[in-house]
Design a protein around this motif. Structure first.
Motif, mmCIF file in Angstrom:
data_model
loop_
_atom_site.group_PDB
_atom_site.id
_atom_site.type_symbol
_atom_site.label_atom_id
_atom_site.label_comp_id
_atom_site.label_asym_id
_atom_site.label_seq_id
_atom_site.Cartn_x
_atom_site.Cartn_y
_atom_site.Cartn_z
ATOM 1 N N TYR A 1 0.848 -1.184 0.000
ATOM 2 C CA TYR A 1 0.000 0.000 0.000
ATOM 3 C C TYR A 1 0.884 1.235 0.000
ATOM 4 O O TYR A 1 1.924 1.264 0.649
ATOM 5 C CB TYR A 1 -0.906 0.018 1.235
ATOM 6 C CG TYR A 1 -1.882 -1.130 1.268
ATOM 7 C CD1 TYR A 1 -3.120 -1.025 0.654
ATOM 8 C CD2 TYR A 1 -1.561 -2.319 1.906
ATOM 9 C CE1 TYR A 1 -4.014 -2.080 0.672
ATOM 10 C CE2 TYR A 1 -2.448 -3.376 1.923
ATOM 11 C CZ TYR A 1 -3.667 -3.247 1.313
ATOM 12 O OH TYR A 1 -4.543 -4.305 1.335
ATOM 13 N N PHE A 2 0.428 2.279 -0.717
ATOM 14 C CA PHE A 2 1.224 3.500 -0.836
ATOM 15 C C PHE A 2 0.296 4.710 -0.821
ATOM 16 O O PHE A 2 -0.732 4.735 -1.494
ATOM 17 C CB PHE A 2 2.043 3.477 -2.128
ATOM 18 C CG PHE A 2 2.883 4.699 -2.341
ATOM 19 C CD1 PHE A 2 3.887 5.035 -1.452
ATOM 20 C CD2 PHE A 2 2.668 5.515 -3.437
ATOM 21 C CE1 PHE A 2 4.671 6.169 -1.654
ATOM 22 C CE2 PHE A 2 3.442 6.641 -3.648
ATOM 23 C CZ PHE A 2 4.440 6.977 -2.758
ATOM 24 N N ASN B 1 8.911 3.764 -7.030
ATOM 25 C CA ASN B 1 9.345 5.134 -7.206
ATOM 26 C C ASN B 1 8.325 6.025 -6.507
ATOM 27 O O ASN B 1 7.172 6.105 -6.936
ATOM 28 C CB ASN B 1 9.443 5.492 -8.687
ATOM 29 C CG ASN B 1 10.010 6.881 -8.897
ATOM 30 O OD1 ASN B 1 9.591 7.839 -8.266
ATOM 31 N ND2 ASN B 1 10.968 6.982 -9.796
ATOM 32 N N THR B 2 8.728 6.691 -5.449
ATOM 33 C CA THR B 2 7.787 7.470 -4.648
ATOM 34 C C THR B 2 7.391 8.786 -5.314
ATOM 35 O O THR B 2 6.415 9.401 -4.907
ATOM 36 C CB THR B 2 8.371 7.756 -3.252
ATOM 37 O OG1 THR B 2 9.600 8.465 -3.385
ATOM 38 C CG2 THR B 2 8.589 6.461 -2.492
ATOM 39 N N SER B 3 8.114 9.223 -6.318
ATOM 40 C CA SER B 3 7.743 10.451 -7.039
ATOM 41 C C SER B 3 6.648 10.192 -8.061
ATOM 42 O O SER B 3 5.694 10.958 -8.174
ATOM 43 C CB SER B 3 8.952 11.044 -7.757
ATOM 44 O OG SER B 3 9.882 11.504 -6.827
ATOM 45 N N THR B 4 6.787 9.120 -8.818
ATOM 46 C CA THR B 4 5.845 8.827 -9.902
ATOM 47 C C THR B 4 4.773 7.809 -9.511
ATOM 48 O O THR B 4 3.744 7.725 -10.171
ATOM 49 C CB THR B 4 6.596 8.273 -11.124
ATOM 50 O OG1 THR B 4 7.188 7.019 -10.778
ATOM 51 C CG2 THR B 4 7.659 9.241 -11.600
ATOM 52 N N GLY B 5 5.020 7.022 -8.471
ATOM 53 C CA GLY B 5 4.092 5.961 -8.093
ATOM 54 C C GLY B 5 4.311 4.681 -8.880
ATOM 55 O O GLY B 5 3.615 3.690 -8.658
ATOM 56 N N ALA B 6 5.263 4.697 -9.798
ATOM 57 C CA ALA B 6 5.550 3.494 -10.588
ATOM 58 C C ALA B 6 6.169 2.429 -9.682
ATOM 59 O O ALA B 6 6.976 2.739 -8.807
ATOM 60 C CB ALA B 6 6.497 3.821 -11.736
ATOM 61 N N CYS B 7 5.774 1.184 -9.902
ATOM 62 C CA CYS B 7 6.234 0.098 -9.053
ATOM 63 C C CYS B 7 6.509 -1.134 -9.917
ATOM 64 O O CYS B 7 5.768 -1.416 -10.860
ATOM 65 C CB CYS B 7 5.183 -0.225 -8.002
ATOM 66 S SG CYS B 7 5.654 -1.528 -6.853
#
Length: 143
Positions: free
Chosen positions: A64-65, A109-115
């Protein structure tokens, strides 16, 4: 009425049996509860939780993010997962690496939300961003 008499050996055996039952109960409670494997609070109110519970076959594991907007999103990891005892975390700039048994299986990647989820069993998936999640995050009081 006859009195019950126990030998030292019988008392030791009974005590051992009760102790084993209590230990198994404690272990089962730990394993069967919803557990937070990784809890990370980052700058700019960003939050990350790796949660595992016994609703899967046997375990369900989800990432979860919250990108700082107080709205949780999630990334599928595995619904037929094995028990995670712990996870190691490495932070490289905006990217968080979550390791399982010394191998990076999640890169977020916490900037883009890409995982990227890259499990040991060959499952590989890239997410452009989290999937919206409207309920409370399991094992936390945060929404």
């Amino acid at each position: 009425m006859p009195r019950l008499r126990f030998t030292t050996r019988q008392l030791f055996g009974l005590t051992s049996l009760v102790a084993c039952a209590l230990c198994l109960g404690v272990i089962w409670h730990h394993i069967s509860s919803t557990r937070t494997i990784v809890k990370l609070d980052l700058p700019q109110n960003k939050r990350l939780r790796l949660i595992q519970d016994l609703r899967g076959e046997p375990f369900d594991t989800q990432l979860y993010f919250d990108a700082g907007d107080r709205r949780w999103g999630f990334y599928y990891y595995e619904h037929e997962d094995w028990y995670w005892n712990e996870a190691d975390i490495e932070i490289h700039g905006d990217t968080i690496h979550i390791m399982r048994h010394g191998r990076c299986t999640i890169r977020l990647n916490t900037s883009t939300g890409a995982c990227v989820v890259d499990r040991d069993d060959g499952f590989y998936r890239e997410y452009a961003g989290p999937i919206a999640y409207r309920a409370a995050i399991p094992n936390t009081t945060e929404e």
